[in-house]
Design a protein around this motif. Structure first.
Motif, PDB file in Angstrom:
ATOM      1  N   GLY A  66      23.832  24.801   1.800  1.00 47.88           N
ATOM      2  CA  GLY A  66      22.797  25.788   2.123  1.00 47.88           C
ATOM      3  C   GLY A  66      21.496  25.107   2.520  1.00 47.88           C
ATOM      4  N   GLY A  67      21.226  23.973   1.902  1.00 48.41           N
ATOM      5  CA  GLY A  67      20.023  23.205   2.240  1.00 48.41           C
ATOM      6  C   GLY A  67      20.118  22.649   3.657  1.00 48.41           C
ATOM      7  N   GLY A  68      21.286  22.155   4.006  1.00 51.28           N
ATOM      8  CA  GLY A  68      21.479  21.693   5.381  1.00 51.28           C
ATOM      9  C   GLY A  68      21.257  22.843   6.355  1.00 51.28           C
ATOM     10  N   LEU A  69      21.779  24.010   5.985  1.00 52.87           N
ATOM     11  CA  LEU A  69      21.621  25.188   6.838  1.00 52.87           C
ATOM     12  C   LEU A  69      20.140  25.551   7.006  1.00 52.87           C
ATOM     13  N   GLY A  70      19.419  25.623   5.898  1.00 49.95           N
ATOM     14  CA  GLY A  70      17.995  25.976   5.972  1.00 49.95           C
ATOM     15  C   GLY A  70      17.207  24.968   6.795  1.00 49.95           C
ATOM     16  N   ALA A  71      17.583  23.693   6.685  1.00 52.20           N
ATOM     17  CA  ALA A  71      16.904  22.657   7.465  1.00 52.20           C
ATOM     18  C   ALA A  71      17.219  22.830   8.955  1.00 52.20           C
ATOM     19  N   THR A  74      15.238  25.395  10.641  1.00 56.88           N
ATOM     20  CA  THR A  74      13.799  25.127  10.733  1.00 56.88           C
ATOM     21  C   THR A  74      13.513  23.807  11.439  1.00 56.88           C
ATOM     22  N   MET A  76      15.598  20.915  12.064  1.00 54.12           N
ATOM     23  CA  MET A  76      16.243  19.625  11.830  1.00 54.12           C
ATOM     24  C   MET A  76      17.704  19.668  12.312  1.00 54.12           C
TER      25      MET A  76
ATOM     26  N   VAL B 124      15.717  26.104   0.059  1.00 56.61           N
ATOM     27  CA  VAL B 124      15.712  24.692  -0.318  1.00 56.61           C
ATOM     28  C   VAL B 124      15.749  23.843   0.953  1.00 56.61           C
ATOM     29  N   GLY B 125      16.578  24.258   1.904  1.00 55.16           N
ATOM     30  CA  GLY B 125      16.674  23.535   3.170  1.00 55.16           C
ATOM     31  C   GLY B 125      15.382  23.599   3.964  1.00 55.16           C
ATOM     32  N   ALA B 126      14.733  24.762   3.946  1.00 57.04           N
ATOM     33  CA  ALA B 126      13.449  24.877   4.646  1.00 57.04           C
ATOM     34  C   ALA B 126      12.424  23.952   3.978  1.00 57.04           C
ATOM     35  N   LEU B 128      13.099  21.150   2.359  1.00 54.48           N
ATOM     36  CA  LEU B 128      13.446  19.776   2.754  1.00 54.48           C
ATOM     37  C   LEU B 128      12.944  19.477   4.156  1.00 54.48           C
ATOM     38  N   SER B 129      13.136  20.466   5.021  1.00 54.99           N
ATOM     39  CA  SER B 129      12.717  20.327   6.409  1.00 54.99           C
ATOM     40  C   SER B 129      11.200  20.121   6.502  1.00 54.99           C
ATOM     41  N   LEU B 132      10.533  16.573   5.413  1.00 49.91           N
ATOM     42  CA  LEU B 132      10.977  15.580   6.392  1.00 49.91           C
ATOM     43  C   LEU B 132      10.071  15.581   7.620  1.00 49.91           C
ATOM     44  N   PHE B 163      13.266  17.222  -5.959  1.00 51.29           N
ATOM     45  CA  PHE B 163      12.736  16.775  -4.663  1.00 51.29           C
ATOM     46  C   PHE B 163      11.266  17.164  -4.476  1.00 51.29           C
TER      47      PHE B 163
END
Lengths: 325, 322
Positions: A66-71, A74, A76, B124-126, B128-129, B132, B163
Motif C-alpha cells: 500500500g505504501g508503494g501504491l501511495g508513493a 504521488t 514516485m 503511508v506511501g504518500a 514516504l513520497s 523522498l 520512518f
C-alpha cells in the motif's frame, strides 16, 4: 551489440541500477533489502550505490505494498519486493481493491507507475506457502499487467520496461531461475511488455508456456524431435496484455497446441488460453487443445511428493504425444 | 492557533455548505436520483472543517466511504461531486466511482475508499513520497472508530512512527462502526490512547467544537511539517443519519439521536459562539445561509443537467497505456 552471459539475479540488479540511475523517482521497498541485498541477493550493491532509495521496511506487507501504491500515486516509481510471491495474500486488498482500481475508479485522474516484484514457483521443497505460481489471480483482476520472464535478457529488459510503464505491473520471477544464465545484449536493453518470443521454431505442435516451464518445454522438445514431432515453443513472457497475434501466427502453422504452466490446472492461465483459442482459432485446430499443469493440491514438501505434483519434462512429452494420439 | 473573524465566518460557511450538501443528497437519494447507496456525515461537520482548515491545497488527504464533508472542506467542487453521485460524465470520476470513490488529485484528495481502513497504507506511501521528494507537505488520513480495529491502522501507525513520516491520523469516533458500537468493539476504549504503543502523540478532542479540532489538528500538522513525525487525533463526534441512507438503525434509540442534535450540534454550537462574540449577526447569518443554499441548488442543477456517460466509456481509463 556484443553479448555477455549473466544470471537472472544479475539481470535484476543491472535493470534496477540502470533505472535508478536514470530516474530519481525510482526506489525499492521491501523486507531485508539492505543487510543481504534482498533475501536472494537480487539487490546486491544497490543499497550502497543508492543510499536512502532502498528502503528496509518492517514485516508489514500491507503497508509495504500500500505504501508503494501511495508513493506511485504521488509522483514516485516504486519497485516493491514481495519477498515471496505467496505473501501477496497479506496485501491482497492493496493489490486487488486499491492498486488495480484507483486509476479506473477515479476516472483516469491518476497514474500508478509501480512494479510488484514477486519471486514465485516450486521445486525447492519450500512447501505450500513458499512455492506457488499465482499469476492467474492477477490476470483475473482488471487494471494489472502481468509479466513472467524466463531468460535473463527478458528479466532485465522487461523489468526496465515495467519500471518505465505508467501502470502497475506484477512481475513474477521463478526462484529456480535465479542462477540460470543466458546471453544479454550490451548497452541499453528494453523488452516491450505484451510481446511473446518464439524460443524454438517447429512445424507440428505449438507449446504455449512461460516462466520456468519454457526451459522444461525445450528439453521435452528435444526428446520429441527424436520421435519425429517438431515442436515450436512460444514463451509468452507477458500474460496481460497477451500477445495473441503471436499465438495465432504459430497455430496457423502447426494446427496443434499444448499449453504448459507450473500453476495448478483448474482455473489456471491455460484455461483462458484454451478458451480463447477455441473461440478465435477453432478452424485452425487439427486436435483438441491440451494442458499440462500442476495437480490441484497445495505444493507438498517432500521432494518425491513435490515432483509428482509439479509438471516434469516427461509430463510434457506425454502431453505432446496425447495431442497426436 | 489564532483564528480571525473572517476565518471563523469561512469555517461557519463551510460547515453550512456540508450540511446543506448532505441534506440535499439525502433528499435526492429518497427521490431515487442517486443510484447505489450513500453514507452521510451530518453531525460531523466540525471535524471535517476543523481538520481541513489547517491543510494547504498541496497537502494530501485520504478519506472514507463517509467522505463528502472532508472533500468539500478540502476544496472539492460540489457540482462535480453531485455529478459523480448521479453517475454523470462531468463527475470527478466520470461516473465510474460514485460516492465512495470520489477523488480530486488536483486538490490533494487521494480518494474516498470503499474498504474501511483502506486509506492508511496509501497515506503511508504518500508520506514516504513526501520524504523522498524532500517537500514540506503533510498527509492526513481520516478514518472512523471502526477502521481503528483493522490491521492496516496498526501497520500504518507503526510504519509512520519508525520512518518519522509527516502524517496525521484523524479519527472521527462517531460511536458506531456500521451497527457496532465503539463501546463494544474498541479495546481500551480509545483510539488516541493507542498512540502510546507507537511512541507518538495522541489527542482526544471534542470533535463537535470546530475551533478545538482546528487547534489540535493544527498542532499535529505543524509538528509533522517540521519533520517531527506523526500523531493521532481522535475527534469525538456523533452521526445523525444511519450508516447508509435507509439504515433502520435498530442499534440505537431515536431519543439518543435527538438528544445529540439538541445538545451537541456542531453547527448550532458554533453559531451560538459566533453570535455571542458578535462575529456573526442575524442578518449576516441569513445572507450566508441563502448564499449556501443557492450554491447547493446550482451544484445539483449542474449535476442533473450533465450528460450520462456513453456505455462504452466503461472501457476507458483502466490503463495509461493498454
Amino acid at each position: 551489440m556484443v553479448e555477455k552471459e549473466i544470471s537472472c539475479t544479475s539481470a535484476i540488479c543491472e535493470a534496477l541500477s540502470e533505472e535508478m540511475q536514470r530516474d530519481a523517482s525510482v526506489f525499492i521497498i521491501g523486507e531485508d533489502l539492505i543487510a543481504h541485498g534482498g533475501i536472494f541477493g537480487q539487490f546486491s550493491g544497490l543499497p550502497e550505490k543508492f543510499p536512502g532509495r532502498v528502503i528496509d521496511a518492517p514485516i508489514s506487507e500491507t503497508c509495504i505494498v500500500g505504501g508503494g501504491l501511495g508513493a506511485a500515486m504521488t509522483g514516485m516509481r516504486p519497485v516493491i519486493d514481495m519477498h515471496f510471491a505467496d505473501f501477496v495474500t497479506t496485501a491482497m486488498d492493496e493489490i486487488a481493491n486499491q492498486m488495480a482500481k484507483i486509476r479506473y475508479m477515479s476516472g483516469g485522474q491518476v497514474k500508478v507507475p509501480l512494479v510488484l516484484w514477486a519471486p514465485d514457483g516450486g521445486g525447492l521443497s519450500a512447501a505450500a506457502q513458499h512455492s506457488q505460481s499465482l499469476e492467474s489471480w492477477f490476470v483475473h483482476t482488471p487494471g494489472l499487467k502481468v509479466v513472467v520472464p524466463s531468460e535473463p535478457a527478458d528479466v532485465k529488459g522487461l523489468l526496465k520496461s515495467a519500471i518505465r510503464d505508467d501502470d502497475p505491473v506484477i512481475f513474477f520471477q521463478h526462484k529456480q531461475l535465479f542462477a540460470h544464465t543466458g546471453p544479454i545484449p550490451a548497452g541499453e536493453h528494453l523488452v516491450p511488455i505484451g510481446k511473446a518470443a518464439v524460443r524454438r521454431d517447429g512445424r507440428d505442435l505449438t507449446m504455449l508456456t512461460y516462466g520456468r516451464m519454457a526451459h522444461l518445454c525445450m528439453e521435452a522438445a528435444e526428446q520429441l524431435a527424436a520421435e519425429g514431432i517438431d515442436a515450436e515453443i512460444v514463451d509468452l513472457r507477458t500474460l496481460k496484455p497477451l500477445d495473441f497475434a503471436c499465438i495465432s501466427h504459430s497455430l496457423a502453422k502447426t494446427h496443434r497446441t499444448l499449453i504448459v504452466h507450473e500453476a495448478c490446472l483448474t482455473g489456471g492461465f491455460g484455461a483462458e488460453l484454451a478458451a480463447r483459442i477455441g473461440e478465435e482459432l477453432f478452424d485452425e485446430l487439427d486436435a483438441p487443445v491440451t494442458r499440462v499443469a500442476a495437480r490441484d493440491v497445495p505444493i507438498p514438501f517432500s521432494p518425491g511428493l513435490e515432483s509428482y505434483v509439479l509438471p516434469q519434462v516427461e509430463d510434457i512429452v506425454l502431453g505432446a504425444r496425447k495431442v497426436f494420439s | 492557533m489564532r483564528t480571525t473573524k473572517t476565518e471563523k465566518l469561512r469555517l461557519f460557511e463551510k460547515m453550512l455548505t456540508i450540511r446543506a450538501f448532505e441534506e440535499k443528497a439525502a433528499e435526492l437519494f429518497g427521490q431515487n436520483l442517486i443510484p447505489g447507496f450513500i453514507h452521510l456525515s451530518i453531525g460531523e461537520e466540525a471535524s471535517a472543517v476543523g481538520t481541513c482548515s489547517v491543510l494547504r491545497s498541496d497537502d494530501y488527504m485520504a478519506t472514507t466511504h463517509r467522505g463528502h464533508g472532508h472533500m468539500l472542506a478540502k476544496g472539492a467542487d460540489p457540482g462535480r461531486m453531485f455529478a459523480e453521485l448521479f453517475g454523470r460524465t462531468t463527475g470527478y470520476c466520470k461516473g465510474k466511482g460514485g460516492s465512495m470513490h470520489i477523488a480530486d488529485f488536483s486538490a490533494g484528495i487521494l480518494g474516498a475508499n470503499g474498504v474501511v481502513g483502506g486509506g492508511f497504507p496509501i497515506m503511508v506511501g504518500a508520506g514516504l513520497s513526501i520524504k523522498l521528494r524532500g517537500t514540506d507537505q503533510v498527509g492526513v488520513v481520516l478514518f472512523g472508530d471502526g477502521a481503528a480495529n483493522r490491521g492496516t491502522f496498526h501497520e500504518a501507525c507503526n510504519m509512520a512512527a519508525i520512518f518519522n513520516l509527516p502524517l496525521v491520523f484523524v479519527c472521527e469516533n462517531n460511536r458506531f462502526a456500521s451497527t457496532t458500537p465503539a463501546d463494544f468493539a474498541l479495546a481500551g476504549g480509545s483510539v488516541s490512547g493507542r498512540a502510546a504503543a507507537y511512541g507518538i502523540p495522541g489527542h482526544s478532542v471534542d470533535g463537535n467544537d470546530v475551533l478545538a479540532v482546528r487547534k489540535v489538528v493544527g498542532q499535529a500538522v505543524a509538528r509533522a511539517r517540521k519533520g517531527q513525525g506523526p500523531s493521532i487525533v481522535e475527534n469525538q463526534t456523533y452521526r445523525y443519519r444511519g450508516h447508509f441512507e435507509g439504515d433502520p438503525q435498530k442499534y440505537r434509540s431515536e431519543e439518543e439521536v435527538k438528544a445529540s442534535r439538541r445538545e451537541n450540534d456542531p453547527i448550532e454550537r458554533f453559531r451560538e459562539y459566533l453570535l455571542r462574540e458578535k462575529t456573526l449577526s442575524a442578518k449576516r447569518e441569513k445572507a450566508l445561509r441563502e448564499q449556501v443554499a443557492a450554491a447547493i441548488e446550482k451544484a445539483v442543477d449542474f449535476g442533473l443537467k450533465s450528460p450520462e456517460p456513453h456505455p462504452a466509456a466503461a472501457l476507458e481509463d483502466l490503463f495509461v497505456a493498454p
